[in-house]
Design a protein around this motif. Structure first.
Motif, mmCIF file in Angstrom:
data_model
loop_
_atom_site.group_PDB
_atom_site.id
_atom_site.type_symbol
_atom_site.label_atom_id
_atom_site.label_comp_id
_atom_site.label_asym_id
_atom_site.label_seq_id
_atom_site.Cartn_x
_atom_site.Cartn_y
_atom_site.Cartn_z
ATOM 1 N N GLN A 70 0.835 -1.189 0.000
ATOM 2 C CA GLN A 70 0.000 0.000 0.000
ATOM 3 C C GLN A 70 0.879 1.251 0.000
ATOM 4 O O GLN A 70 1.944 1.279 0.609
ATOM 5 N N CYS A 71 0.401 2.275 -0.678
ATOM 6 C CA CYS A 71 1.140 3.534 -0.856
ATOM 7 C C CYS A 71 0.192 4.644 -0.417
ATOM 8 O O CYS A 71 -0.541 5.212 -1.225
ATOM 9 N N GLU A 115 6.565 -0.260 -15.240
ATOM 10 C CA GLU A 115 5.355 -1.080 -15.315
ATOM 11 C C GLU A 115 5.160 -1.806 -13.989
ATOM 12 O O GLU A 115 5.764 -2.844 -13.738
ATOM 13 N N CYS A 116 4.331 -1.216 -13.117
ATOM 14 C CA CYS A 116 4.155 -1.803 -11.785
ATOM 15 C C CYS A 116 2.705 -1.739 -11.323
ATOM 16 O O CYS A 116 2.431 -1.963 -10.141
ATOM 17 N N GLY A 117 1.781 -1.438 -12.202
ATOM 18 C CA GLY A 117 0.364 -1.416 -11.848
ATOM 19 C C GLY A 117 -0.011 -0.332 -10.863
ATOM 20 O O GLY A 117 -0.953 -0.504 -10.083
ATOM 21 N N PHE A 118 0.693 0.807 -10.888
ATOM 22 C CA PHE A 118 0.354 1.895 -9.967
ATOM 23 C C PHE A 118 -1.053 2.389 -10.256
ATOM 24 O O PHE A 118 -1.406 2.680 -11.404
ATOM 25 N N VAL A 119 -1.868 2.513 -9.194
ATOM 26 C CA VAL A 119 -3.234 3.001 -9.348
ATOM 27 C C VAL A 119 -3.652 3.734 -8.083
ATOM 28 O O VAL A 119 -3.334 3.309 -6.972
ATOM 29 N N ALA A 178 -2.758 4.962 -2.848
ATOM 30 C CA ALA A 178 -2.497 4.187 -4.061
ATOM 31 C C ALA A 178 -1.982 2.798 -3.703
ATOM 32 O O ALA A 178 -1.792 2.452 -2.534
ATOM 33 N N GLN A 179 -1.753 2.010 -4.731
ATOM 34 C CA GLN A 179 -1.103 0.714 -4.575
ATOM 35 C C GLN A 179 -0.375 0.375 -5.869
ATOM 36 O O GLN A 179 -0.615 0.975 -6.926
#
Length: 425
Positions: A70-71, A115-119, A178-179
């Motif tokens: 988690q971010c 490319e790490c699926g940051f959302v 974010a995550q």
């Protein structure tokens, strides 16, 4: 079940590290190849510095690659309690530093095309008891009024639509959190640093730090010795190396995580339709989220113990039982991964960054390190270039923890205290 980190096991291979022994001179030696050190190395190299990173194990092999994924915006504290202790202005500045930290991660992902699926999916803090809802509602009202308009309270019914469990009584939604995939981000960050000319040495524990004038040091490692005009320490909870000053000021606490087998999309659409990051309101609580390949990752401080294979497995059994209580529908679900990591805690749960004996450092993220580590790597690169005001934690003192010399003998007592608090409140 693999006793290793899902993030590390499913990350790309990093094969761009230096293979030969090192010697000579560099502008900056960075000690620690996690998010803090790699972020700093990249920023310093962009400034034109020659940089060598010394990593005792593998790149992002410790906390950066062993966390809950988690971010998050927001402090590790109750904002109101912190404001009462240190004043509204300082508390607001610290809260905003964490919001800026999420922005820093997103900017790096975009700039370096990682490319790490940051959302930006938001984080939902779940009231584990009815009385916790009222406390969260008061916190939400004050946050919205003073520092963060992007928060919202959800009722028990609304939370039931978000999390298909009867275990919760409402929640506080922080919309800007974010995550991402931690292993993919970490390797992408390391590759970006290499593209800027950074040398990264894996399996290179630092064994000696000898001052040679001004801020310069001779750095001795298992992979060679260099002289450096500046040293930046980003080791986190390192138990090895000549870092006793910092070990007396940090407490290493184990955090443990399991990840299920991949789950059907239809099942996850019922259980967690919005795919946010989730954390419960207990002192010894849990956190969970869905991974990019549809696993449920479920973690927490199941035991107040250090991480090692035996301890991780014991904690994994506790986490599996808690997961089944939270989501009975997952009662027969296979667990594919179980792992632990060390959280470097300060006594007041605020990070520390600055300079000690000429050596720069940033440590002590206290369980909220994903975003702050990346942010502080960049900020300390600014500090090292002369902008002391870039460090948001510059005014904090950092006394040693009484009776603590590196091994947290008191963890069982701390755990017992928090368990009692969870029973009473």
């Amino acid at each position: 079940m693999k006793l290793e980190s899902y993030w590390l096991d499913t990350a790309p291979t990093f094969n761009q590290g230096e293979q030969e022994p090192v010697s000579g001179h560099v502008d900056v030696a960075v000690i620690g190849g996690g998010f803090t050190g790699l972020s700093a190395a990249l920023a310093l190299a962009r400034q034109g510095a020659s940089v060598t990173v010394f990593e005792a194990g593998r790149v992002v092999g410790e906390a950066s690659g062993r966390n809950g994924g988690q971010c998050n915006s927001g402090l590790a504290h109750d904002y109101g309690a912190l404001a009462a202790r240190i004043g509204v202005e300082r508390a607001r500045a610290y809260y905003r530093a964490y919001a800026s930290a999420v922005d820093s991660v997103e900017a790096l992902v975009q700039q370096e095309q990682i490319e790490c699926g940051f959302v930006r999916c938001g984080r939902l803090k779940l009231a584990a008891k009815p009385q916790h809802y009222d406390k969260l509602a008061r916190a939400c009202e004050r946050l919205a009024r003073e520092v963060d308009p992007e928060v919202e309270m959800l009722s028990q019914a609304q939370v039931r639509d978000e999390v298909a469990s009867d275990a919760f009584f409402g929640g506080l939604l922080q919309k800007t959190s974010a995550q991402m995939h931690m292993g993919e981000f970490g390797i992408g960050l390391a590759q970006a640093a290499v593209r800027q000319g950074v040398r990264i040495l894996e399996s290179a524990p630092v064994t000696g730090l000898d001052p040679i004038g001004g801020n310069a040091y001779r750095v001795t490692s298992a992979r060679g010795t260099v002289s450096a005009d500046q040293v930046f320490l980003a080791t986190g909870s390192s138990s090895v190396g000549p870092f006793g000053y910092f070990r007396r000021r940090l407490v290493s606490v184990g955090s443990f995580i399991i990840a299920t087998e991949p789950l059907a999309s239809a099942l996850l659409d019922r259980l967690l339709p919005n795919r946010r990051g989730y954390v419960t309101s207990r002192n010894i609580g849990n956190y969970f989220r869905v991974t990019p390949d549809n696993r449920l990752l479920f973690g927490g401080r199941a035991r107040f113990a250090m991480s090692n294979p035996r301890s991780d497995e014991k904690s994994g059994r506790i986490l599996r039982a808690t997961m089944k209580e939270t989501f009975p529908e997952l009662g027969d679900t296979r667990i594919d991964y179980c792992w632990g990591g060390l959280v470097d805690m300060t006594a007041d749960r605020l990070p520390r960054a600055g300079q000690h004996r000429g050596m720069f450092y940033s440590l002590g993220y206290s369980g909220h390190g994903v975003q702050m580590s990346v942010h502080m790597g960049q900020k300390m690169a600014e500090v090292m270039a002369g902008n002391v005001g870039a460090n948001p934690w510059r005014d904090l003192d950092w006394p040693a923890i009484p009776g603590h010399f590196g091994k947290p003998w008191f963890l069982p007592f701390v755990g017992a205290y928090y368990r009692l608090q969870d029973l009473l409140h």
